[in-house]
Design a protein around this motif. Sequence first.
Motif, PDB file in Angstrom:
ATOM      1  N   ILE A  87      33.369  68.589  40.674  1.00  0.00           N
ATOM      2  CA  ILE A  87      32.626  68.389  41.767  1.00  0.00           C
ATOM      3  C   ILE A  87      32.734  69.458  42.741  1.00  0.00           C
ATOM      4  O   ILE A  87      33.796  70.330  42.603  1.00  0.00           O
ATOM      5  CB  ILE A  87      33.334  67.068  42.532  1.00  0.00           C
ATOM      6  N   LEU A  88      31.697  69.618  43.519  1.00  0.00           N
ATOM      7  CA  LEU A  88      31.775  70.713  44.494  1.00  0.00           C
ATOM      8  C   LEU A  88      32.169  70.175  45.928  1.00  0.00           C
ATOM      9  O   LEU A  88      32.999  70.967  46.527  1.00  0.00           O
ATOM     10  CB  LEU A  88      30.525  71.244  44.804  1.00  0.00           C
ATOM     11  N   LEU A  89      31.983  69.018  46.303  1.00  0.00           N
ATOM     12  CA  LEU A  89      32.301  68.275  47.504  1.00  0.00           C
ATOM     13  C   LEU A  89      33.411  67.238  47.104  1.00  0.00           C
ATOM     14  O   LEU A  89      32.957  66.267  46.046  1.00  0.00           O
ATOM     15  CB  LEU A  89      31.211  67.877  48.316  1.00  0.00           C
ATOM     16  N   GLU A  90      34.155  66.690  47.985  1.00  0.00           N
ATOM     17  CA  GLU A  90      34.922  65.448  47.993  1.00  0.00           C
ATOM     18  C   GLU A  90      34.223  64.452  48.814  1.00  0.00           C
ATOM     19  O   GLU A  90      33.836  64.724  49.843  1.00  0.00           O
ATOM     20  CB  GLU A  90      36.436  65.786  48.549  1.00  0.00           C
ATOM     21  N   ALA A  91      34.111  63.340  48.196  1.00  0.00           N
ATOM     22  CA  ALA A  91      33.736  62.287  49.036  1.00  0.00           C
ATOM     23  C   ALA A  91      34.125  60.853  48.726  1.00  0.00           C
ATOM     24  O   ALA A  91      34.607  60.607  47.554  1.00  0.00           O
ATOM     25  CB  ALA A  91      32.044  62.475  48.936  1.00  0.00           C
ATOM     26  N   GLY A 178      35.396  80.638  44.017  1.00  0.00           N
ATOM     27  CA  GLY A 178      34.875  79.567  44.886  1.00  0.00           C
ATOM     28  C   GLY A 178      33.568  80.331  46.033  1.00  0.00           C
ATOM     29  O   GLY A 178      32.980  81.186  45.429  1.00  0.00           O
ATOM     30  N   ALA A 179      33.631  79.868  47.098  1.00  0.00           N
ATOM     31  CA  ALA A 179      32.453  80.356  47.999  1.00  0.00           C
ATOM     32  C   ALA A 179      32.891  80.062  49.450  1.00  0.00           C
ATOM     33  O   ALA A 179      33.826  79.155  49.734  1.00  0.00           O
ATOM     34  CB  ALA A 179      31.034  79.413  47.892  1.00  0.00           C
ATOM     35  N   PRO A 180      32.558  81.001  50.361  1.00  0.00           N
ATOM     36  CA  PRO A 180      32.970  80.906  51.931  1.00  0.00           C
ATOM     37  C   PRO A 180      32.970  79.434  52.569  1.00  0.00           C
ATOM     38  O   PRO A 180      33.433  78.939  53.208  1.00  0.00           O
ATOM     39  CB  PRO A 180      32.125  81.850  52.382  1.00  0.00           C
ATOM     40  N   VAL A 181      31.890  78.660  52.037  1.00  0.00           N
ATOM     41  CA  VAL A 181      31.613  77.299  52.572  1.00  0.00           C
ATOM     42  C   VAL A 181      32.542  76.135  51.781  1.00  0.00           C
ATOM     43  O   VAL A 181      32.426  75.043  52.098  1.00  0.00           O
ATOM     44  CB  VAL A 181      30.195  77.067  52.275  1.00  0.00           C
ATOM     45  N   LEU A 182      33.272  76.458  50.774  1.00  0.00           N
ATOM     46  CA  LEU A 182      34.106  75.688  50.087  1.00  0.00           C
ATOM     47  C   LEU A 182      35.628  75.906  50.445  1.00  0.00           C
ATOM     48  O   LEU A 182      35.787  77.007  50.566  1.00  0.00           O
ATOM     49  CB  LEU A 182      34.002  75.762  48.692  1.00  0.00           C
ATOM     50  N   PRO A 183      36.280  74.945  50.539  1.00  0.00           N
ATOM     51  CA  PRO A 183      37.955  75.177  50.711  1.00  0.00           C
ATOM     52  C   PRO A 183      38.523  75.778  49.444  1.00  0.00           C
ATOM     53  O   PRO A 183      38.180  75.712  48.065  1.00  0.00           O
ATOM     54  CB  PRO A 183      38.438  73.657  50.924  1.00  0.00           C
ATOM     55  N   GLY A 248      33.735  85.301  46.868  1.00  0.00           N
ATOM     56  CA  GLY A 248      33.908  84.583  45.596  1.00  0.00           C
ATOM     57  C   GLY A 248      32.705  84.393  44.522  1.00  0.00           C
ATOM     58  O   GLY A 248      32.202  85.707  44.544  1.00  0.00           O
ATOM     59  N   ALA A 249      32.383  83.250  44.484  1.00  0.00           N
ATOM     60  CA  ALA A 249      31.248  83.221  43.415  1.00  0.00           C
ATOM     61  C   ALA A 249      29.785  83.780  43.807  1.00  0.00           C
ATOM     62  O   ALA A 249      29.096  84.077  43.256  1.00  0.00           O
ATOM     63  CB  ALA A 249      31.013  81.801  42.963  1.00  0.00           C
ATOM     64  N   VAL A 250      29.726  83.836  45.140  1.00  0.00           N
ATOM     65  CA  VAL A 250      28.444  84.355  45.923  1.00  0.00           C
ATOM     66  C   VAL A 250      28.423  85.598  45.605  1.00  0.00           C
ATOM     67  O   VAL A 250      27.432  85.946  45.719  1.00  0.00           O
ATOM     68  CB  VAL A 250      28.534  83.962  47.249  1.00  0.00           C
ATOM     69  N   GLY A 251      29.414  86.489  45.328  1.00  0.00           N
ATOM     70  CA  GLY A 251      29.555  87.974  45.091  1.00  0.00           C
ATOM     71  C   GLY A 251      29.576  88.420  43.659  1.00  0.00           C
ATOM     72  O   GLY A 251      29.462  89.325  42.912  1.00  0.00           O
ATOM     73  N   VAL A 252      29.183  87.189  42.841  1.00  0.00           N
ATOM     74  CA  VAL A 252      28.974  87.326  41.271  1.00  0.00           C
ATOM     75  C   VAL A 252      27.506  86.940  40.797  1.00  0.00           C
ATOM     76  O   VAL A 252      26.979  86.196  41.443  1.00  0.00           O
ATOM     77  CB  VAL A 252      29.967  86.350  40.410  1.00  0.00           C
ATOM     78  N   LYS A 253      26.969  87.908  40.095  1.00  0.00           N
ATOM     79  CA  LYS A 253      25.466  87.533  39.862  1.00  0.00           C
ATOM     80  C   LYS A 253      25.213  86.343  38.987  1.00  0.00           C
ATOM     81  O   LYS A 253      26.305  85.996  38.192  1.00  0.00           O
ATOM     82  CB  LYS A 253      24.960  88.770  38.980  1.00  0.00           C
TER      83      LYS A 253
END
Length: 295
Positions: A87-91, A178-183, A248-253
């Motif tokens: 999962i990307l988000l907890e809910a 990860g990514a800046p928007v994720l913990p 994080g993953a945002v910096g990987v192609k």
Amino acid sequence: MSAAKRLVVCGGNGFLGSRICKNAVQRGWDVTSISRSGAPKWDAVTSSATPPPWSHKVAWERGDILRPATYAPLLKGADFVVHSMGILLEADYKGVLRGQESPISGLRKAFTSAPQPGNPLQRGVSVKEGGPDVDIRPPETREQLTYENMNRDSAIMLAKEADGENASAFVYVSAAGGAPVLPARYISTKREAESTISSEFPRMRSIFVRPPFLYDSSRPITMPMAAMTGVGALFNGVTGGIFGNLMGAVGVKPLRVDVVAEAIVQALSDEAVKGPVEVPQIEELANKAWRSTMP
């Protein structure tokens, strides 16, 4: 003539999982997919609602990754097992299913303090002793999907059951970062799963594939997101990777989802592949798989 390899893919009806099944079928393997809903909703994972011809060669089984007793019998005789879920988000999963909770709420929960119990091996979870209704989630997080129980615990328990059935290789689909928007817990729980699986089940060849953002034209929403991620990867390269940890993953192609699926099946076929598999090796494995199909 040697017998066909038997592959079990937990999460085989998903965006990546369905393509892993496809590639394995094309190699003549005996393939079983396990998921809560069985066969995919094809228009959600491909460009057509019609099941593709190869899908008729897959056994689309139902099972709950959080209740190991529901899938354990399906692992008997498996040569390879793949965990392609997370999962990307907890809910609150019941709230999401009923439309009572939004992804924004899930993101807010992910950044707040919440119970983070140890993995199921530390907690002494036993499928055989617990019976068919045992749930690997501890009571304090029973009503919520968390990074701990989905990204970490479900993989550890699947690996335990696969090892118990003498599977020769196990693939855990982890993540490049990860990514800046994720913990931080999004990626830390994946790394915890990798560490526990490799240390607790040394007999089994464990492969931790770390893909970046995945895209495909059959899922249009992924195309502009892949373009943005590609820009981030270019920026990371131009700056010498000094912002790599932050991005994080945002910096990987990004990679096409089929490339990762091909790499996973090739990794299972190659006994020399084990441990973490980063993006460059994913591409190398996919190229090797492509070359193997050439006359």
